[in-house]
Enzyme design. Structure first.
Site, PDB file in Angstrom:
ATOM      1  N   THR A 144     -34.974 -16.640  14.106  1.00 43.44           N
ATOM      2  CA  THR A 144     -35.193 -17.889  13.369  1.00 43.44           C
ATOM      3  C   THR A 144     -34.250 -17.912  12.181  1.00 43.44           C
ATOM      4  OG1 THR A 144     -36.798 -16.980  11.801  1.00 43.44           O
ATOM      5  CG2 THR A 144     -37.701 -18.081  13.743  1.00 43.44           C
ATOM      6  N   THR A 145     -33.968 -19.109  11.688  1.00 38.51           N
ATOM      7  CA  THR A 145     -33.189 -19.257  10.457  1.00 38.51           C
ATOM      8  C   THR A 145     -34.176 -19.410   9.295  1.00 38.51           C
ATOM      9  OG1 THR A 145     -31.498 -20.260  11.829  1.00 38.51           O
ATOM     10  CG2 THR A 145     -31.222 -20.518   9.466  1.00 38.51           C
ATOM     11  N   HIS A 146     -35.042 -18.422   9.183  1.00 35.22           N
ATOM     12  CA  HIS A 146     -36.081 -18.445   8.153  1.00 35.22           C
ATOM     13  C   HIS A 146     -35.960 -17.188   7.306  1.00 35.22           C
ATOM     14  CE1 HIS A 146     -38.695 -20.999  11.166  1.00 35.22           C
ATOM     15  NE2 HIS A 146     -37.599 -21.626  10.785  1.00 35.22           N
ATOM     16  N   ASN A 147     -34.802 -16.999   6.687  1.00 35.86           N
ATOM     17  CA  ASN A 147     -34.616 -15.886   5.764  1.00 35.86           C
ATOM     18  C   ASN A 147     -35.243 -16.294   4.441  1.00 35.86           C
ATOM     19  OD1 ASN A 147     -31.930 -16.576   7.368  1.00 35.86           O
ATOM     20  ND2 ASN A 147     -32.200 -14.369   7.401  1.00 35.86           N
ATOM     21  N   GLN A 203     -39.172 -13.506   9.543  1.00 38.31           N
ATOM     22  CA  GLN A 203     -40.203 -14.164  10.345  1.00 38.31           C
ATOM     23  C   GLN A 203     -40.388 -13.262  11.548  1.00 38.31           C
ATOM     24  OE1 GLN A 203     -40.686 -18.145   9.548  1.00 38.31           O
ATOM     25  NE2 GLN A 203     -42.620 -17.074   9.746  1.00 38.31           N
TER      26      GLN A 203
END
Lengths: 594, 229
Positions: free
Chosen positions: A519-522, A348
């Site tokens: 962000t923790t949007h891997n 992200q």
């Protein structure tokens, strides 16, 4: 010693977060005996996340007490193939969860839908701008599933969460005050939007004056007493400011424990085992199917759980890791650009804008919630003309008030010394006069950003660590700078703003950095699609190579869109579950021809 | 605000003031001996060094300095407990050279080891106890720019100092809610549904921590000789 073998179950579900518990709920009710293996502890919203103990910034926001333990499992990181990847020795850039509910416990509750064009990214851009518009160094591709197909499932998940918002496109009719760029909704949000604090309100007013289209951020922080379709009771948000990185003991942030687990835990077909660390998935002799999984139980004993069907519901990165260590699917090789497992990892692209008010605007930043924001989507996806911009994708711009927790929230104007008397004075003077804008941008996939296994380091179970090779693509650096400039334009237009500054994680002179939280949007690494040469699973989430393995979560995204992933990935989960129940379970076979 | 602080801390300040008045002599350590509470992790000399650095980061103004607010007590407690022992830190070898900053922490030390060994190394770069405030600030700045264990130590201490100044007082820092009062953070008891979109701002309630204690922890910071001047 051979692992202890247990009796076979119908469905084995690896991971007890949003997708895993939802799979258990839906498949249990379809008559399947489901066993969920959760690597972390049993915990509960009522007993584990109650205030005021939960409102401990040090313990949860900075010591990561709800997150995964890197001592057990971590990954190695490098920006490109010329570097040696080194272990991520401490959490930083992203914060995957562990324990019942997974990362769904400590999320912010920003619940988005993809734009229709996001799901057809390659064909959409080629249709609008020509065949060569997407450069050869991008491996952007269509999802293979359309917005119209996902809409009922996106809608259902919003009902599970009691989502709060205001529809901008109800059945094809645009409505001012909502997101006029969104795809058609079959129904409005189940709950009204959140109350907005002064900073977000001033942002919305400025954006409207500029002819942009502000709307309240869609939120799984619930605004009214609400019962979801499974029978779960949710309560109104207190705007306590302890949301992301915390569980919500008020039952006001939708989470997988209260929304799903409590409604399935007593069902006779349901079983969950905690402290159950899956080590690998086993394959049949012909390799065409998986036979079950070997895991370490709470006593450290190796156990083999056979199953007819396997659902992979771990966090995106660990689904990919489990495929690689189990030999499921063909690993991606960046030299030859063949293989699929680990291919198209993306992230992200996040930039921030700080706007500082004069003393007449008092923001009270501690009154916050994870999805408390006013947003413009005018520069997201392909909502704006990309003809002369030299990039694809975009991002939303939100003015948000998540929290004023003082270890983490110390906004100071540009030029302030990094510490000392002037820094202290600036923290004191600006804490209550600051607006926090984020540019939440998309992340394209490229042949050089990928996941594989590390040759050197191992996890505490003796398996090779996952290796991440990632840097921000040129496309996203341009995109992020462009949208950040638009965010700064809005910030300067806001009433009573005295200074504006921007910080871009993907600035031209920066490389992706594993240290600061982003962000923790891997996403990606086991992507969905219609071509087995470029996807791990078919458009139903079923592995091409092993038809009884279904894959869930953000690892399916072929590239990342400009939104937070939970809404889209749960739409996909319900889509997959519908096809499992209707088509696969009565006749276990490939749902698409390879 | 200084009136809020413990008798010991005030005594220590007076003593330090006297020391400074004494023609630039090294700041005295007189009152450390009067505080009979032992450190959990630090030696007295380490505690003084930490106090000197932390007070460069957050010096005294209308609000207390880092050490006056209990930051050294906080760090001592952190070093003696799970964080100091390396909880949440993957320390498997090897530790090859050539790491880039984007790859994050790559030393083989737990935080407690980093502080102990880092302070020892830093001691060879100058005696902070004998420096005046300006020299201390310059010294900390120079140490922070080093590409070695001392540079890493300073970065870690800056992080810990902010945590100690602003964390809930149950962790021994943020004494008398110094950090929270400074910015106006009301603490752990938080219900703002009726206020969040109010036209007129009401008065921010006084801070209450997790222990629901009006004054923050009753445990006052240890007196530290050689701290801020």
């Amino acid at each position: 010693m051979a692992p202890r073998k247990l009796p076979k179950t119908d469905v084995l579900i690896i991971g007890g977060g949003w997708t895993g518990l939802t799979a258990a709920y839906e498949l249990t009710h379809a008559g399947q005996r489901c066993v969920v293996l959760e690597r972390g502890k049993k915990r509960h919203t009522a007993t584990s996340f109650g205030a005021p103990e939960e409102h401990d910034e040090l313990k949860y926001a900075h010591r990561y007490s709800h997150m995964m333990d890197v001592k057990k499992e971590t990954l190695t990181i490098r920006n490109n193939r010329d570097q040696q990847a080194l272990p991520m020795r401490r959490l930083g850039s992203f914060l995957p969860g562990s324990g019942l509910g997974g990362a769904g416990i400590h999320w912010n509750g920003q619940i988005w839908r993809p734009l229709p064009s996001d799901l057809q990214m390659r064909s959409h851009y080629e249709d609008r701008y020509g065949k060569d518009f997407i450069g050869p160094e991008l491996s952007v591709q269509d999802w293979g599933v359309t917005y119209e197909e996902l809409e009922p499932h996106l809608d259902f998940f919003e009902r599970i969460c009691g989502a709060a918002g205001f529809a901008g496109n109800l059945g094809g009719e645009a409505r001012a005050g909502g997101n006029v760029f969104e795809g058609p909704r079959s129904a409005d949000y189940p709950n009204p939007p959140m109350r907005q604090p002064i900073s977000n309100t001033l942002f919305g007013e400025a954006a409207a004056r500029m002819g942009l289209n502000p709307f309240p951020m869609p939120s799984a922080n619930v605004t009214k007493a609400y019962e979801n379709p499974y029978g779960a009771q949710l309560h109104p948000c207190t705007y306590c400011g302890f949301c992301e990185r915390f569980g919500c003991g008020y039952y006001a942030k939708a989470d997988p424990i209260i929304c799903v687990y409590d409604q399935i835990k007593d069902h006779e077909n349901f079983e969950i085992r905690f402290d159950a660390q899956v080590l690998r998935i086993e394959k049949s002799e012909d390799g065409k199917t998986a036979t079950g999984a070997i895991y370490l139980d709470a006593n450290g004993e190796e156990v083999f759980q056979p199953a007819d069907t396997i659902c992979m519901n771990a966090y995106a990165l660990w689904n990919v890791h489990l495929m690689l260590v189990s030999g499921l699917g063909k690993p991606y090789d960046p030299e030859t650009r063949t293989g699929v497992v680990g291919r198209n990892y993306s992230y992200q692209t996040v930039a921030g804008v700080d706007a500082f008010f004069d003393k007449s605007v008092e923001t009270d930043p501690y009154m916050g919630a994870g999805a408390l924001g006013v947003v413009i989507d005018d520069y997201n996806g392909d909502n704006f003309d990309h003809s002369d911009l030299g990039f694809v994708g975009g991002g939303y711009i939100a003015c948000k008030q998540y929290h004023g927790r003082p270890i983490g929230y110390q906004p100071v104007p540009e030029g302030t010394p990094k510490w000392g008397a002037e820094w202290k004075q600036a923290v004191r003077e600006n804490y209550n006069h600051h607006a926090d804008l984020v540019v939440h941008g998309s992340s394209v996939s490229t042949p050089e950003n990928y996941l594989d296994l590390d040759p050197t380091w191992t996890d505490s179970f003796g398996r090779p660590l996952l290796r991440m090779t990632f840097d921000f693509p040129e496309n996203d650096r341009k995109m992020s700078d462009y949208v950040m400039q638009r965010a700064m334009d809005v910030a300067r237009e806001m009433d009573n703003v005295t200074s504006v500054s921007g910080t871009n994680n993907a600035a031209v002179d920066k490389h992706y950095d594993i240290v600061p939280y982003q962000t923790t949007h891997n996403v990606g690494g086991a992507v969905i699609g219609t071509d087995p040469e470029t996807s791990v699973v078919n458009r139903y989430g079923q592995m091409w190579d092993h038809h009884n393995v279904f894959v869930f979560g953000a690892c399916l995204f072929p590239q990342n869109l400009g939104y937070n992933p939970t809404g889209p990935l749960m739409g996909l989960a319900y889509w997959t579950l519908e096809h499992m129940k209707r088509d696969y379970l009565p006749n276990p076979a490939p749902l698409m021809d390879a | 605000m200084a009136k809020l602080y413990s008798r010991r801390a005030i005594l220590a300040q007076i003593a330090l003031g006297a020391g400074v008045a004494g023609a630039g002599l090294p700041v005295s350590h007189a009152f450390a001996a009067q505080d009979d509470r032992p450190w959990s992790f630090f030696t007295d000399a380490e505690a003084q060094w930490i106090a000197a650095v932390a007070d460069v980061f957050i010096p005294q103004d209308d609000f207390p300095s880092a050490s006056q607010a209990g930051v050294v007590d906080f760090i001592d407690f952190q070093m003696a407990t799970a964080y100091g022992a390396g909880e949440g830190l993957y320390l498997d070898p090897p530790f090859p050279s050539g790491a880039v900053p984007e790859q994050g922490y790559q030393l083989k030390f737990t935080p407690a080891q980093l502080l102990r060994q880092g302070i020892e190394q830093a001691g060879q770069l100058g005696d902070i106890a004998t420096m005046d405030a300006t020299a201390r600030a310059d010294h900390v700045e120079q140490m922070s720019e080093r590409d070695d264990i001392v540079g890493t130590l300073i970065a870690e201490l800056w992080k810990l100092t902010k945590q100690g100044y602003f964390a809930d007082p149950i962790y021994l820092g943020n004494h008398d809610y110094a950090g929270w009062r400074m910015v106006g953070f009301p603490g752990a008891h938080a219900y703002y549904t009726e206020r969040v979109d109010a036209d007129k701002r009401s008065v921010t309630p006084p801070p209450r921590g997790i222990a629901h204690d009006r004054g923050g922890t009753p445990y006052p910071p240890r007196a530290i000789g050689g701290g801020s001047d």
